[in-house]
Design an enzyme around this catalytic site. Structure first.
Site: not given
Ligand code: BGC
Length: 757
Positions: A285
């Site tokens: 993530d």
């Molecule tokens: C979130 C994810 C997301 C990623 C990319 C993160 O802050 O937890 O769910 O896919 O950002 O944008």
């Protein structure tokens, strides 16, 4: 050997020159990737493991990345958060035409419930219990994404959540592992198809794992749980996505056993790959590798080495792999095989997506203009949105409203066009979304008059309002007469429709709440409306369960419309005026009080359960000041018609281990219009080697019955449906007595028992 090498080189050149890549057969892929990797330097391989953000859409701390430069230097395997088809095409062109290896790029985005045609938030979609609808939504999202240059979505999010304080409950499928699993598979099918088609995109199941169990519902917080609970209750949806062939997995922000998921070898390798057979790649993530420093487990270099060794393949935003893996290789903290392994997995994903044959796939401005937010896609979104609404109360059959007389439409969400679509819609164009006011006026034409007054802001506090209104502005109104104007409209109307609740920015990432009641400003509006003595219909906008004790007692009707996507306005009008009969059922329990949380239907019995409706009894598992019961249970939802359930019959009172048992019940539409009912089957394992839930959803059917029509609904269970993970984590069938329950929701069921032998 020489002949093979010549063949491989030819295949490689053919593909890189833009000809067809070899057939997508595993052995061919293997040869292709092996050849390519044979020509890659260590630096180029590490480059493939790097995933920076383009920053056009903001989903975390913004980094200004010079993507073109990174691409030219082959320091990048893909990028995400770029929202422009021509820009994406140009970046892909640089990769193909201006680099030595010409390796195409993965282009990611958070297409969570639609690209520009926005479907309801996933929590709402799950309340349709309609896997075909979810698959259609994902398919349309895939087509719109692909023509806009995106070939990878960070979806589905399948975190089981039992805590509505957590704003990200909006992004998942609710609290049930079985339903979560069938929904997860539907998303994967819809996005990926067989992956290679021009409009198929790579899915990414997230957040692996257990993120929905963040303590106290506070985002990014600690998670801790037993393996038995994980296996039985939290892991099934991720596993279902893997079984459906999901191509990538995103590790979660949280710790498990005190270890950040991103560096958890048991999770990412032993469980995901060795037990479940996952063959795709794992991406972190946003900045998860870097965040290991804040978790207090390692500085960037060690964090990156640990993540790679554990089974993480791609580093989102941290640049930990890019900056430190060469040094870690030199000092022996990672091996070259580990880097190769991850590089191979990423190249394989690109191969399966067909990017080596056609790096642009559908990425095409003309196609984008034609297929994005098309009439057909929007019609599907409108149809599907209406399926997700849950009718919670309908006193005196107030809904559907007749198209006549005067209807007062009040509340901060009534004229909030671009805001009804919900959280996680960075790719949408809110200016194109019709407001509820416009949709209702259009629906009634000249037959009725809609008197509009905003009535209140989202919150009294302008600052709080502004945060809640977010980028799709809901203007703060400082007018002192806000409430009195709404009351005046209400007084002169026959019925009042109040559009209140949560705006898009009141749910989703980083939006935890401790108070789940309607904000004071809106509650005061509702109270004033009730005081007029006119019937008040609440259209509840929400990204999570809201506490509605007062509302459920005092309002005439409540229709939960969640955050319904770009077509929410029309879809709501369709249901409010009875063109569509609501059929959604809750996939998340609505508590009576924050103090009850976590509250979920499939809980354990405890050694001191309350019996029946005995509340406040000493030495029982209950509260002094609140019942154990939810306000609205899992599976609950009304219709404009009524359904009666006949006697529950079992084909036998025993079920042999190798056989099956069939349960049947006659369901009749006894009301005044056609309708769809979701018939639910639960079981309870009465005695087992470990404690088992008081109820577990095992099957369900959505049936549509015409007025007066009835049908016999049958379900067949086999030993597999009765299995669970025991204390040693073996998936076992244990003979014994089971209750089998069928009903319209998890509370209201008929029960029969049978013996499994
Ligand atoms: C979130 C994810 C997301 C990623 C990319 C993160 O802050 O937890 O769910 O896919 O950002 O944008």
């Amino acid at each position: 050997m020489k002949i093979i090498n010549v063949f491989l080189a030819a295949v490689g050149l053919m593909a890189l020159a833009g000809c067809s890549a070899p057939a997508s057969d595993d052995a061919e892929m293997d040869r292709f990737v092996t050849d390519l990797m044979g020509r890659m330097s260590l630096r180029q391989k590490i480059g493939q493991l790097n995933l920076p953000t383009g920053g056009d859409m903001v989903t975390g701390s913004v980094q200004s990345t010079d993507l073109a430069n990174l691409i030219r230097n082959e320091q990048i395997g893909g990028f995400f958060n770029v929202r422009d088809v021509e820009k994406i095409h140009e970046l892909q062109r640089i990769a193909i035409e201006e680099t030595e290896l010409k390796i195409p790029l993965l282009v990611g985005a958070d297409v969570i419930h639609g690209f520009e045609t926005i479907f309801p938030i996933p929590l709402a979609l799950s309340c349709s219990w309609d896997t075909a609808a979810v698959e259609t939504a994902a398919r349309i999202a895939a087509v719109e994404s692909s023509v806009n240059g995106i070939n990878w979505t960070f979806s589905p999010m399948v975190d089981i959540c039992r805590d509505p304080r957590w704003g990200r409950i909006a992004e998942g499928n609710g609290e049930d592992p079985y339903l979560g699993g069938v929904m997860a598979a539907a998303y994967v099918r819809g996005y990926q198809g067989d992956l290679s088609g021009k409009d198929n995109i790579l899915a990414c199941v997230k957040h692996f794992a257990l993120y929905g169990a963040s303590e106290a519902g506070r985002d990014y917080n600690t998670v801790d749980m037993s393996r038995v609970r994980m296996y039985n209750e939290y892991l099934p949806p991720y596993k279902a996505a893997v079984e459906a062939g999901v191509g990538s997995v995103m590790s979660s922000f949280n710790v498990i056993d005190g270890i950040p998921a991103t560096a958890h070898k048991w999770l990412l390798t032993d469980l995901l790959r060795d037990q479940w057979g996952f063959k795709g790649f794992v991406v972190t993530d946003y900045e998860s590798i870097h965040e290991m420093t804040f978790h207090g487990v390692a500085e960037l270099k060690e964090a990156a080495a640990r993540a790679l060794a554990a089974g993480t393949d791609m580093d989102m935003v941290s640049e930990g792999f890019l900056k430190t893996l060469e040094a870690s290789l030199a000092d022996g903290s990672v091996s070259e095989q580990m880097i190769d392994r991850s590089c191979r997995r990423i190249l394989e994903a690109k191969y399966k997506l067909g990017l080596f044959s056609d790096p642009y796939k559908n990425c095409n401005p003309e196609l984008a203009a034609k297929l994005t937010f098309s009439k057909d896609n929007r019609a599907q979104a409108r149809r599907i949105a209406a399926e997700t609404f849950v009718l919670l109360k309908n006193q005196d059959n107030t809904l559907p409203l007749k198209k006549k007389g005067k209807i007062a439409l009040v509340g901060p969400m009534a004229d909030a066009g671009g805001n009804m679509c919900g959280c996680w819609t960075p790719t949408c164009k809110p200016e194109n979304h019709k407001s509820l006011l416009q949709a209702m006026r259009q629906a009634v034409g000249n037959d009725a008059e809609i008197l509009y007054a905003p009535g209140s802001n989202l919150y009294y506090d302008p600052k709080q309002h502004e945060v809640a209104a977010g980028w799709r502005k809901i203007e703060y109104r400082s007018d002192k007469n806000l409430l009195s104007q709404a009351i005046a409209a209400a007084r002169s109307a026959d019925v009042i429709v109040a559009a209140c609740g949560e705006s898009a920015e009141m749910a989703g990432e980083s939006v935890s709440r401790t108070n789940l009641e309607m904000p004071d400003a809106q509650k005061d509006l509702l109270k004033a409306l009730v005081a007029t003595g006119k019937p008040v219909v609440l259209l509840l906008f929400s990204g999570r369960p809201v506490i509605l004790n007062w509302e459920s007692e005092n309002l005439t009707a409540i229709l939960n419309v969640w955050q319904g996507g770009s077509e929410a306005g029309d879809a709501i009008a369709d249901v409010v005026f009875g063109f569509v009969n609501p059929s959604g059922k809750l996939t998340t329990t609505f508590p009576r009080s924050v103090g009850q949380i976590p509250l979920y239907y499939n809980h354990m019995n405890t050694g001191r359960p309350i019996s029946g409706n005995d509340y406040f009894v000493q030495y029982r598992s209950n509260y002094l000041d609140e019942s154990n019961e939810p306000l609205y249970p899992f599976g609950f939802g009304l219709s404009y018609t009524t359904f009666s359930y006949g006697e529950l019959a079992l084909s036998s009172d025993t079920m042999p281990k190798d056989g099956s048992i069939t349960a049947s019940v006659k369901v009749a539409n006894t009301g005044d219009c056609d309708g769809t009912e979701i018939v639910q089957l639960y079981i309870r394992d009465k005695m087992a080697s470990i404690t088992r839930p008081v109820k577990e959803l095992k099957k369900y059917q959505r049936i549509t019955l015409r007025k007066g029509e009835s049908c016999n609904v049958e379900f067949t269970l086999t030993a597999n449906d009765l299995k669970f993970y025991d204390a040693d984590l073996n998936f076992v069938f244990e003979p014994g007595e089971f209750e089998l329950m069928i009903g319209p929701d998890s509370k209201n069921v008929s029960t029969q028992t049978f013996k499994a032998e």
